[in-house]
Design a protein around this motif. Structure first.
Motif, mmCIF file in Angstrom:
data_model
loop_
_atom_site.group_PDB
_atom_site.id
_atom_site.type_symbol
_atom_site.label_atom_id
_atom_site.label_comp_id
_atom_site.label_asym_id
_atom_site.label_seq_id
_atom_site.Cartn_x
_atom_site.Cartn_y
_atom_site.Cartn_z
ATOM 1 N N ILE A 1 0.958 -1.548 0.565
ATOM 2 C CA ILE A 1 0.039 -0.025 -0.249
ATOM 3 C C ILE A 1 0.911 1.465 0.007
ATOM 4 O O ILE A 1 0.622 2.180 -0.359
ATOM 5 C CB ILE A 1 -0.993 -0.617 1.616
ATOM 6 N N GLU A 2 1.855 1.058 0.971
ATOM 7 C CA GLU A 2 2.814 2.280 0.587
ATOM 8 C C GLU A 2 3.082 2.685 -0.460
ATOM 9 O O GLU A 2 3.853 3.555 -1.046
ATOM 10 C CB GLU A 2 4.140 2.514 1.821
ATOM 11 N N ASP A 3 4.065 1.486 -1.197
ATOM 12 C CA ASP A 3 4.133 2.558 -2.476
ATOM 13 C C ASP A 3 3.816 2.552 -3.428
ATOM 14 O O ASP A 3 4.214 3.177 -4.308
ATOM 15 C CB ASP A 3 5.132 0.257 -2.589
ATOM 16 N N VAL A 4 2.505 2.103 -3.202
ATOM 17 C CA VAL A 4 1.279 2.582 -4.563
ATOM 18 C C VAL A 4 0.846 3.714 -4.118
ATOM 19 O O VAL A 4 0.643 4.945 -4.901
ATOM 20 C CB VAL A 4 0.451 1.502 -4.819
ATOM 21 N N LEU A 5 0.537 3.979 -2.565
ATOM 22 C CA LEU A 5 0.931 5.518 -2.795
ATOM 23 C C LEU A 5 1.549 6.459 -2.872
ATOM 24 O O LEU A 5 1.357 8.092 -2.903
ATOM 25 C CB LEU A 5 0.249 5.510 -0.883
ATOM 26 N N ARG A 6 3.255 6.168 -3.222
ATOM 27 C CA ARG A 6 4.057 6.985 -3.215
ATOM 28 C C ARG A 6 4.688 6.561 -4.864
ATOM 29 O O ARG A 6 5.182 7.447 -5.263
ATOM 30 C CB ARG A 6 5.003 5.711 -3.489
ATOM 31 N N SER A 7 3.571 6.402 -5.576
ATOM 32 C CA SER A 7 3.181 6.242 -7.128
ATOM 33 C C SER A 7 3.169 7.527 -7.956
ATOM 34 O O SER A 7 1.773 7.499 -7.789
ATOM 35 C CB SER A 7 2.730 5.060 -8.074
ATOM 36 N N LYS A 8 3.237 8.197 -8.618
ATOM 37 C CA LYS A 8 2.891 9.657 -9.187
ATOM 38 C C LYS A 8 2.039 9.034 -9.688
ATOM 39 O O LYS A 8 2.000 8.350 -10.884
ATOM 40 C CB LYS A 8 3.911 10.259 -9.816
ATOM 41 N N GLY A 9 1.075 9.678 -10.473
ATOM 42 C CA GLY A 9 0.584 9.814 -11.950
ATOM 43 C C GLY A 9 -1.619 8.755 -11.480
ATOM 44 O O GLY A 9 -1.894 8.158 -11.755
ATOM 45 N N VAL A 10 -1.104 8.800 -10.119
ATOM 46 C CA VAL A 10 -2.109 7.366 -9.488
ATOM 47 C C VAL A 10 -3.408 7.999 -8.621
ATOM 48 O O VAL A 10 -2.743 9.196 -7.847
ATOM 49 C CB VAL A 10 -2.317 6.764 -8.508
ATOM 50 N N THR A 11 -4.564 8.029 -9.039
ATOM 51 C CA THR A 11 -5.238 9.316 -8.550
ATOM 52 C C THR A 11 -5.696 8.406 -6.818
ATOM 53 O O THR A 11 -6.144 9.819 -6.109
ATOM 54 C CB THR A 11 -7.105 8.902 -9.143
ATOM 55 N N ALA A 12 -6.489 7.603 -6.627
ATOM 56 C CA ALA A 12 -6.386 7.015 -4.752
ATOM 57 C C ALA A 12 -5.871 5.442 -5.407
ATOM 58 O O ALA A 12 -5.504 4.536 -6.701
ATOM 59 C CB ALA A 12 -7.922 7.007 -4.633
ATOM 60 N N VAL A 13 -5.747 5.425 -4.085
ATOM 61 C CA VAL A 13 -5.475 3.857 -3.970
ATOM 62 C C VAL A 13 -6.438 3.124 -2.436
ATOM 63 O O VAL A 13 -6.696 3.750 -1.619
ATOM 64 C CB VAL A 13 -3.957 3.827 -2.818
ATOM 65 N N VAL A 14 -7.292 2.612 -2.930
ATOM 66 C CA VAL A 14 -7.769 1.703 -2.449
ATOM 67 C C VAL A 14 -7.114 -0.265 -1.336
ATOM 68 O O VAL A 14 -6.943 -0.698 -2.246
ATOM 69 C CB VAL A 14 -9.255 1.250 -2.868
ATOM 70 N N ALA A 15 -7.768 -0.083 -0.042
ATOM 71 C CA ALA A 15 -7.049 -0.951 -0.023
ATOM 72 C C ALA A 15 -8.093 -1.802 1.183
ATOM 73 O O ALA A 15 -8.404 -1.399 1.863
ATOM 74 C CB ALA A 15 -5.283 -1.351 1.000
ATOM 75 N N ASP A 16 -7.546 -3.622 0.753
ATOM 76 C CA ASP A 16 -9.229 -3.756 1.863
ATOM 77 C C ASP A 16 -7.497 -4.637 2.546
ATOM 78 O O ASP A 16 -6.670 -5.799 2.370
ATOM 79 C CB ASP A 16 -9.054 -5.143 1.202
ATOM 80 N N LEU A 17 -8.597 -4.655 4.104
ATOM 81 C CA LEU A 17 -7.327 -5.182 5.818
ATOM 82 C C LEU A 17 -7.832 -6.387 6.470
ATOM 83 O O LEU A 17 -9.200 -5.454 6.557
ATOM 84 C CB LEU A 17 -7.521 -3.106 6.326
ATOM 85 N N ALA A 18 -7.174 -7.319 6.415
ATOM 86 C CA ALA A 18 -8.043 -8.100 6.858
ATOM 87 C C ALA A 18 -7.651 -8.122 8.401
ATOM 88 O O ALA A 18 -8.380 -8.580 9.526
ATOM 89 C CB ALA A 18 -7.420 -9.393 6.559
ATOM 90 N N GLU A 19 -6.160 -7.278 9.132
ATOM 91 C CA GLU A 19 -6.149 -7.010 10.331
ATOM 92 C C GLU A 19 -5.585 -5.093 10.212
ATOM 93 O O GLU A 19 -5.704 -4.785 9.189
ATOM 94 C CB GLU A 19 -4.516 -7.572 10.275
ATOM 95 N N PRO A 20 -6.262 -4.550 11.265
ATOM 96 C CA PRO A 20 -6.151 -3.468 11.528
ATOM 97 C C PRO A 20 -4.299 -3.231 11.497
ATOM 98 O O PRO A 20 -3.268 -4.055 12.291
ATOM 99 C CB PRO A 20 -6.201 -2.817 13.106
ATOM 100 N N LEU A 21 -4.312 -1.815 10.809
ATOM 101 C CA LEU A 21 -2.461 -1.515 10.890
ATOM 102 C C LEU A 21 -2.434 -0.541 12.196
ATOM 103 O O LEU A 21 -3.007 -0.736 12.830
ATOM 104 C CB LEU A 21 -2.660 -0.349 9.392
ATOM 105 N N SER A 22 -1.127 -1.249 12.399
ATOM 106 C CA SER A 22 -0.672 -0.245 13.529
ATOM 107 C C SER A 22 -0.316 1.358 13.326
ATOM 108 O O SER A 22 -0.036 1.613 12.200
ATOM 109 C CB SER A 22 1.391 -0.727 13.476
#
Length: 258
Positions: free
Chosen positions: A120-141
């Motif tokens: 998710i972090e790598d994709v968020l750092r990709s330019k030219g993307v409007t949005a990143v949607v992520a399904d989480l099966a566990e909560p993040l720290s």
């Protein structure tokens, strides 16, 4: 006298912030399609940050209504959308198309659970993307959520985290946290007989917003356009809390299977 390095960095940071807030509303916000919600959010959902979404009741794990709400928001925008999910999960494209989000704009990525946050972090750092949607099966720290927020801020890509689990969601650095679920519709009664029930309504609760207040709305889903949700009267927090136990789940549309 020359500026100290720290002062120069501070001036650069202030300049970038000023440039960001001088941009027009379309650059700063993603429209939800709900006039009252956009007005309360000062223009819509902020871009370049991360937003969290939870389901309610039986929809806590399925997250059909939060998924549909996100799809409708992204339907008002342009540009590619990256959907990150655990391995083995499937995406119901028909439901997303019904919400107005074209499948041609979607790129789906599967990741191992241990590498999901990093992907998710790598994709968020990709330019030219409007949005990143992520399904989480566990909560993040908290640390992981901070890394995602910094990545989104660096590129201007907006992140949407779908908590598709029943675990407690700990505090995070995300800009907003939402809870979306079914709310009971009011039946039409004549005398002692109930004739019919109005179409299902949806509760939209802004649990937390950085620098803002918690808010709640009640939304009717008897809409004409697949990318709009007519807004009904806003509910006070106390009233909404009393009704929470009576909410019931409806038919899942546009869900992402986990």
């Amino acid at each position: 006298m020359k500026d100290r390095p720290g002062m120069a960095m501070l001036r650069d940071s202030v300049a970038r912030i000023e440039q960001r807030y001088q941009k027009n509303c379309a650059t700063l916000y993603l429209k939800t399609g709900l006039a009252d919600v956009d007005e309360a959010l000062k223009g819509g959902l902020r871009r370049g940050v991360v937003h969290e979404f939870l389901g309610e009741g039986y929809d806590r794990r399925l997250c059909a209504r939060p998924t549909r709400f996100i799809a409708q928001i992204l339907a008002h925008a342009t540009g590619p959308v990256i959907w990150v999910m655990p391995q083995g999960a499937g995406l119901v494209l028909a439901g997303l198309r019904q919400a107005g989000l074209s499948a041609e704009r979607l790129l789906c990525i599967e990741a191992e659970p241990s590498r999901l946050a990093g992907t998710i972090e790598d994709v968020l750092r990709s330019k030219g993307v409007t949005a990143v949607v992520a399904d989480l099966a566990e909560p993040l720290s908290l640390t992981a959520s901070r890394r995602l927020s910094l990545a989104a801020e660096a590129t201007g890509v907006t992140g949407f985290l779908l908590h598709r689990h029943e675990h407690f969601v700990p505090p995070s650095s995300c800009w907003t946290r939402w809870r979306i679920g079914a709310a009971p519709s009011d039946p039409l009664c004549i005398g002692r007989r109930t004739l019919l029930s109005f179409p299902e309504t949806v509760s939209l609760v802004l649990l937390r917003c950085r620098g803002g207040d918690s808010l709640s709305w009640r939304i009717g889903t008897d809409h004409v356009s697949p990318s709009s949700l007519p807004l009904a009267a806003a509910l006070a927090h106390d009233t909404l809390a009393k009704e929470t136990s009576a909410w019931r789940s409806g038919r899942a549309v546009g869900a992402v299977r986990a």
